[in-house]
Scaffold this motif. Structure first.
Motif, PDB file in Angstrom:
ATOM      1  N   THR A  80       0.902  -1.326   0.064  1.00 29.61           N
ATOM      2  CA  THR A  80       0.052   0.074  -0.068  1.00 29.61           C
ATOM      3  C   THR A  80       0.911   1.069  -0.138  1.00 29.61           C
ATOM      4  O   THR A  80       2.134   1.280   0.825  1.00 29.61           O
ATOM      5  CB  THR A  80      -0.869   0.088   1.214  1.00 29.61           C
ATOM      6  OG1 THR A  80      -1.708  -1.093   1.236  1.00 29.61           O
ATOM      7  CG2 THR A  80      -1.927   1.326   1.430  1.00 29.61           C
TER       8      THR A  80
ATOM      9  N   SER B 183      -3.291  -0.181  -3.944  1.00 29.78           N
ATOM     10  CA  SER B 183      -3.952   0.370  -2.841  1.00 29.78           C
ATOM     11  C   SER B 183      -3.237   1.881  -2.288  1.00 29.78           C
ATOM     12  O   SER B 183      -1.965   1.817  -2.020  1.00 29.78           O
ATOM     13  CB  SER B 183      -3.977  -0.286  -1.735  1.00 29.78           C
ATOM     14  OG  SER B 183      -4.822   0.206  -0.368  1.00 29.78           O
TER      15      SER B 183
ATOM     16  N   LYS C 277      -3.662   5.400   0.270  1.00 30.62           N
ATOM     17  CA  LYS C 277      -4.315   6.209   1.488  1.00 30.62           C
ATOM     18  C   LYS C 277      -3.594   7.585   1.162  1.00 30.62           C
ATOM     19  O   LYS C 277      -2.538   7.719   0.844  1.00 30.62           O
ATOM     20  CB  LYS C 277      -3.807   5.614   2.673  1.00 30.62           C
ATOM     21  CG  LYS C 277      -4.311   4.213   3.153  1.00 30.62           C
ATOM     22  CD  LYS C 277      -3.982   3.849   4.379  1.00 30.62           C
ATOM     23  CE  LYS C 277      -4.060   2.391   4.602  1.00 30.62           C
ATOM     24  NZ  LYS C 277      -3.542   1.882   5.938  1.00 30.62           N
TER      25      LYS C 277
ATOM     26  N   GLN D 201      -4.856   1.787 -10.468  1.00 28.92           N
ATOM     27  CA  GLN D 201      -5.802   1.149  -9.363  1.00 28.92           C
ATOM     28  C   GLN D 201      -5.379  -0.111  -8.745  1.00 28.92           C
ATOM     29  O   GLN D 201      -5.937  -0.370  -7.774  1.00 28.92           O
ATOM     30  CB  GLN D 201      -7.268   0.982 -10.216  1.00 28.92           C
ATOM     31  CG  GLN D 201      -7.799   2.127 -10.669  1.00 28.92           C
ATOM     32  CD  GLN D 201      -9.207   2.050 -11.553  1.00 28.92           C
ATOM     33  OE1 GLN D 201      -9.480   0.958 -12.072  1.00 28.92           O
ATOM     34  NE2 GLN D 201      -9.853   3.013 -11.686  1.00 28.92           N
ATOM     35  N   GLU D 202      -4.604  -0.885  -9.220  1.00 30.70           N
ATOM     36  CA  GLU D 202      -4.346  -2.231  -8.476  1.00 30.70           C
ATOM     37  C   GLU D 202      -3.222  -1.767  -7.291  1.00 30.70           C
ATOM     38  O   GLU D 202      -3.234  -2.920  -6.754  1.00 30.70           O
ATOM     39  CB  GLU D 202      -3.488  -2.978  -9.543  1.00 30.70           C
ATOM     40  CG  GLU D 202      -2.139  -2.678 -10.118  1.00 30.70           C
ATOM     41  CD  GLU D 202      -2.297  -1.935 -11.334  1.00 30.70           C
ATOM     42  OE1 GLU D 202      -1.440  -1.654 -12.104  1.00 30.70           O
ATOM     43  OE2 GLU D 202      -3.540  -1.681 -11.698  1.00 30.70           O
TER      44      GLU D 202
END
Length: 148
Positions: A34, A88, A90, A85-86
């Motif tokens: 991420t 993640s 924040k 998009q693949e």
């Protein structure tokens, strides 16, 4: 072998922070990590310039803070859109001194890696100067990759 799960990418919208994001995306894509984008508004340095303005009351400083937050969230949104998009992602907006704030976010989100530009000279000059990357490298408990 170390597995990267959360990569922190501080950004100020500068070219070097965009380069750092490119590297972070390559790493995150390869290992399934991420990306946590971080924007730090260094409001103390901006507000300290108002001591020479006779009418710099609470309204002015409050408006500056709101403007900085709006600018920061726009930078975060723009950078988030550049991430496939693949991967993640924040986004975190913080107010404070950039070096300690970045490390605080890294600790809070259990960062395995920090990827940042060596100098940021974006919309808020001085937000990520070389001293910030030096501070992060010196004080971080996780690896830091500095991108030129």
């Amino acid at each position: 072998m170390k597995k990267y799960q959360n990569i922190i990418v501080p950004t100020d919208g500068s070219v070097n922070s965009k380069r750092a994001l490119e590297h972070a995306v390559i790493i995150a894509s390869a290992v399934g990590a991420t990306i946590t984008l971080v924007y730090v508004a260094n409001i103390v340095s901006v507000i300290s310039n108002f001591d020479q303005i006779p009418n710099a009351n609470g309204y002015v400083t409050e408006q500056v803070a709101l403007d900085m937050e709006e600018d920061g969230k726009k930078v975060l949104d723009d950078f988030a859109k550049a991430i496939p998009q693949e991967v993640s992602v924040k986004s975190v907006f913080e107010v404070g001194s950039p070096g300690p704030a970045i490390l605080s976010v890294a600790k809070k989100y259990n960062a395995d890696l920090i990827v940042m530009g060596s100098r940021g000279l974006g919309p808020l000059k001085g937000l990520f100067m070389g001293s910030v990357s030096s501070y992060v490298v010196t004080h971080s408990v996780c690896p830091a990759l500095i991108v030129k």
